[in-house]
Design a protein around this motif. Structure first.
Motif, PDB file in Angstrom:
ATOM      1  N   LEU A  28      -2.557  30.154  71.694  1.00 54.01           N
ATOM      2  CA  LEU A  28      -1.210  30.692  71.852  1.00 54.01           C
ATOM      3  C   LEU A  28      -1.039  31.974  71.046  1.00 54.01           C
ATOM      4  CD1 LEU A  28       0.848  27.375  71.717  1.00 54.01           C
ATOM      5  CD2 LEU A  28       0.609  28.896  73.686  1.00 54.01           C
ATOM      6  N   ASP A  29      -1.618  32.006  69.838  1.00 51.26           N
ATOM      7  CA  ASP A  29      -1.558  33.218  69.019  1.00 51.26           C
ATOM      8  C   ASP A  29      -2.217  34.383  69.744  1.00 51.26           C
ATOM      9  OD1 ASP A  29      -0.254  31.846  67.014  1.00 51.26           O
ATOM     10  OD2 ASP A  29      -2.071  31.496  65.821  1.00 51.26           O
ATOM     11  N   LEU A  30      -3.337  34.112  70.402  1.00 52.57           N
ATOM     12  CA  LEU A  30      -4.036  35.160  71.145  1.00 52.57           C
ATOM     13  C   LEU A  30      -3.196  35.647  72.322  1.00 52.57           C
ATOM     14  CD1 LEU A  30      -6.571  36.828  71.803  1.00 52.57           C
ATOM     15  CD2 LEU A  30      -7.426  34.854  73.087  1.00 52.57           C
ATOM     16  N   MET A  31      -2.572  34.739  73.046  1.00 49.66           N
ATOM     17  CA  MET A  31      -1.753  35.121  74.187  1.00 49.66           C
ATOM     18  C   MET A  31      -0.604  36.032  73.773  1.00 49.66           C
ATOM     19  SD  MET A  31      -1.593  31.546  76.340  1.00 49.66           S
ATOM     20  CE  MET A  31      -0.571  32.266  77.622  1.00 49.66           C
ATOM     21  N   VAL A  32      -0.033  35.770  72.606  1.00 42.81           N
ATOM     22  CA  VAL A  32       1.093  36.571  72.133  1.00 42.81           C
ATOM     23  C   VAL A  32       0.670  38.013  71.872  1.00 42.81           C
ATOM     24  CG1 VAL A  32       2.707  36.864  70.202  1.00 42.81           C
ATOM     25  CG2 VAL A  32       2.378  34.615  71.215  1.00 42.81           C
ATOM     26  N   THR A  33      -0.594  38.227  71.483  1.00 37.85           N
ATOM     27  CA  THR A  33      -1.064  39.584  71.194  1.00 37.85           C
ATOM     28  C   THR A  33      -1.171  40.445  72.448  1.00 37.85           C
ATOM     29  OG1 THR A  33      -3.440  39.065  71.406  1.00 37.85           O
ATOM     30  CG2 THR A  33      -2.398  38.677  69.260  1.00 37.85           C
ATOM     31  N   PHE A  34      -1.054  39.844  73.633  1.00 34.06           N
ATOM     32  CA  PHE A  34      -1.099  40.618  74.865  1.00 34.06           C
ATOM     33  C   PHE A  34       0.165  41.443  75.071  1.00 34.06           C
ATOM     34  CE2 PHE A  34      -4.082  37.353  77.106  1.00 34.06           C
ATOM     35  CZ  PHE A  34      -5.097  37.719  76.245  1.00 34.06           C
ATOM     36  N   TYR A  35       1.189  41.163  74.276  1.00 37.43           N
ATOM     37  CA  TYR A  35       2.483  41.813  74.459  1.00 37.43           C
ATOM     38  C   TYR A  35       2.863  42.604  73.210  1.00 37.43           C
ATOM     39  CZ  TYR A  35       2.467  38.204  78.038  1.00 37.43           C
ATOM     40  OH  TYR A  35       2.110  37.392  79.080  1.00 37.43           O
ATOM     41  N   PRO A  36       3.787  43.559  73.323  1.00 36.44           N
ATOM     42  CA  PRO A  36       4.219  44.332  72.151  1.00 36.44           C
ATOM     43  C   PRO A  36       4.780  43.416  71.062  1.00 36.44           C
ATOM     44  CG  PRO A  36       4.986  45.356  74.184  1.00 36.44           C
ATOM     45  CD  PRO A  36       4.428  44.019  74.568  1.00 36.44           C
ATOM     46  N   PRO A  37       4.554  43.763  69.783  1.00 36.66           N
ATOM     47  CA  PRO A  37       5.036  42.915  68.675  1.00 36.66           C
ATOM     48  C   PRO A  37       6.526  42.605  68.738  1.00 36.66           C
ATOM     49  CG  PRO A  37       3.519  44.588  67.857  1.00 36.66           C
ATOM     50  CD  PRO A  37       3.795  44.925  69.288  1.00 36.66           C
ATOM     51  N   ARG A  38       7.313  43.536  69.264  1.00 38.60           N
ATOM     52  CA  ARG A  38       8.763  43.338  69.254  1.00 38.60           C
ATOM     53  C   ARG A  38       9.213  42.193  70.164  1.00 38.60           C
ATOM     54  NH1 ARG A  38       7.739  47.942  72.179  1.00 38.60           N
ATOM     55  NH2 ARG A  38       8.468  47.982  74.356  1.00 38.60           N
ATOM     56  N   SER A  84       7.073  39.458  70.679  1.00 42.02           N
ATOM     57  CA  SER A  84       6.111  38.369  70.450  1.00 42.02           C
ATOM     58  C   SER A  84       6.799  37.008  70.400  1.00 42.02           C
ATOM     59  CB  SER A  84       5.327  38.608  69.161  1.00 42.02           C
ATOM     60  OG  SER A  84       6.198  38.678  68.039  1.00 42.02           O
ATOM     61  N   GLY A  85       8.008  36.962  69.813  1.00 40.83           N
ATOM     62  CA  GLY A  85       8.726  35.692  69.746  1.00 40.83           C
ATOM     63  C   GLY A  85       9.090  35.171  71.122  1.00 40.83           C
ATOM     64  N   LEU A  86       9.560  36.055  71.988  1.00 44.57           N
ATOM     65  CA  LEU A  86       9.893  35.661  73.355  1.00 44.57           C
ATOM     66  C   LEU A  86       8.645  35.276  74.135  1.00 44.57           C
ATOM     67  CD1 LEU A  86      12.543  38.389  74.270  1.00 44.57           C
ATOM     68  CD2 LEU A  86      12.966  35.991  73.659  1.00 44.57           C
ATOM     69  N   ALA A  87       7.551  36.020  73.883  1.00 42.36           N
ATOM     70  CA  ALA A  87       6.299  35.721  74.582  1.00 42.36           C
ATOM     71  C   ALA A  87       5.802  34.323  74.224  1.00 42.36           C
ATOM     72  CB  ALA A  87       5.245  36.763  74.221  1.00 42.36           C
ATOM     73  N   ARG A  88       5.945  33.938  72.961  1.00 46.95           N
ATOM     74  CA  ARG A  88       5.506  32.596  72.549  1.00 46.95           C
ATOM     75  C   ARG A  88       6.373  31.530  73.229  1.00 46.95           C
ATOM     76  NH1 ARG A  88       2.450  30.197  68.761  1.00 46.95           N
ATOM     77  NH2 ARG A  88       1.866  32.195  67.849  1.00 46.95           N
ATOM     78  N   LYS A  89       7.671  31.737  73.272  1.00 49.61           N
ATOM     79  CA  LYS A  89       8.547  30.751  73.904  1.00 49.61           C
ATOM     80  C   LYS A  89       8.240  30.644  75.400  1.00 49.61           C
ATOM     81  CE  LYS A  89      12.444  30.929  70.689  1.00 49.61           C
ATOM     82  NZ  LYS A  89      13.893  31.178  70.534  1.00 49.61           N
ATOM     83  N   PHE A  90       7.970  31.800  76.015  1.00 51.12           N
ATOM     84  CA  PHE A  90       7.631  31.781  77.443  1.00 51.12           C
ATOM     85  C   PHE A  90       6.331  31.020  77.666  1.00 51.12           C
ATOM     86  CE2 PHE A  90       5.507  33.535  81.167  1.00 51.12           C
ATOM     87  CZ  PHE A  90       6.505  33.458  82.126  1.00 51.12           C
ATOM     88  N   SER A  91       5.338  31.274  76.802  1.00 49.02           N
ATOM     89  CA  SER A  91       4.050  30.587  76.935  1.00 49.02           C
ATOM     90  C   SER A  91       4.218  29.079  76.795  1.00 49.02           C
ATOM     91  CB  SER A  91       3.070  31.107  75.879  1.00 49.02           C
ATOM     92  OG  SER A  91       2.816  32.487  76.050  1.00 49.02           O
ATOM     93  N   MET A  92       5.053  28.657  75.863  1.00 43.77           N
ATOM     94  CA  MET A  92       5.299  27.230  75.689  1.00 43.77           C
ATOM     95  C   MET A  92       6.013  26.648  76.910  1.00 43.77           C
ATOM     96  SD  MET A  92       4.043  26.311  72.738  1.00 43.77           S
ATOM     97  CE  MET A  92       4.889  24.769  72.434  1.00 43.77           C
ATOM     98  N   ALA A  93       6.879  27.455  77.525  1.00 41.18           N
ATOM     99  CA  ALA A  93       7.681  26.965  78.644  1.00 41.18           C
ATOM    100  C   ALA A  93       6.853  26.712  79.896  1.00 41.18           C
ATOM    101  CB  ALA A  93       8.802  27.955  78.962  1.00 41.18           C
TER     102      ALA A  93
END
Length: 209
Positions: free
Chosen positions: A73-83, A85-94
């Motif tokens: 999941l940490d790796l997946m978040v790095t695919f997106y801009p840091p700003r 990253s929090g939304l990207a993690r929630k989306f990945s979990m969803a």
């Protein structure tokens, strides 16, 4: 899983045909033989049943498994801009299956996040369907999200190569069942024998951005 993602969940720009599903099934059956795997299912339905049964009977929480999942999941978040990253993690979990959420003991995503992720992926599929078909190949090294092996790699040098591995190494198994024999257990000395090259095919690429 690609069949479920594209056909069952509706996240692809079009559904896979029965012919394509059959082709996928035969590809993985052959790949399994090259890997020395026995008792491979003969149909897509067989693969599907095997996957579901295995998850039901064997999925369990371990500290090591949770660490691997967290790192992924940490790796997946790095695919997106840091700003974002929090939304990207929630989306990945969803978009994780309920079985994964339960097994890894994650806090279940809210119904709102589940629904939003589902709508977003289906909307993306509709947009991609209306995009101009890709006319040039898109190679893996052209994807900025893929940062592994920046200097290239040699397939023969990747892996742990255990002494008990049933597969011969330093050979090209693609389209060469003769290298391993019908059951994938051709001895090393036989694998070294010259094998006639198959006739070249002319594949046709079809894809969209």
């Amino acid at each position: 899983m690609p069949v479920r993602w594209l056909n069952d969940y509706g996240y692809g720009w079009r559904r896979l045909s029965d012919h394509e599903i059959s082709a996928i099934t035969h590809y993985y059956r052959r790949l399994g033989r090259y890997m020395g795997i026995k008792d491979i299912p003969e149909t897509y339905e067989g693969f599907r049943e095997l996957l579901d049964d295995y998850e039901r009977d064997n999925f369990a929480y371990t500290e090591g498994g949770r660490k691997v999942s967290d790192s992924t999941l940490d790796l997946m978040v790095t695919f997106y801009p840091p700003r974002v990253s929090g939304l990207a993690r929630k989306f990945s979990m969803a978009i994780l299956d309920d079985s994964l959420i339960e097994t890894f003991r994650y806090t279940p995503p809210s119904k709102a996040w589940r629904k939003s992720a589902d709508i977003a992926l289906k909307l993306r599929a509709k947009v991609v369907r209306r995009m101009k078909p890709r006319e040039e190949p898109l190679w893996a090294d052209m994807n900025p999200n893929i940062r592994s092996y920046p200097d290239g790699y040699d397939v023969d040098s990747i892996g742990t190569f255990p002494a008990t591995c049933p597969v011969q190494h330093n050979v090209d198994p693609v389209s060469h069942e003769e290298l391993y024999g019908k059951n994938g257990d051709r001895p090393a000395e036989a694998a070294a024998e010259p094998v006639a090259e198959p006739a070249a095919s002319d594949p046709v690429a079809d894809g969209r951005a």
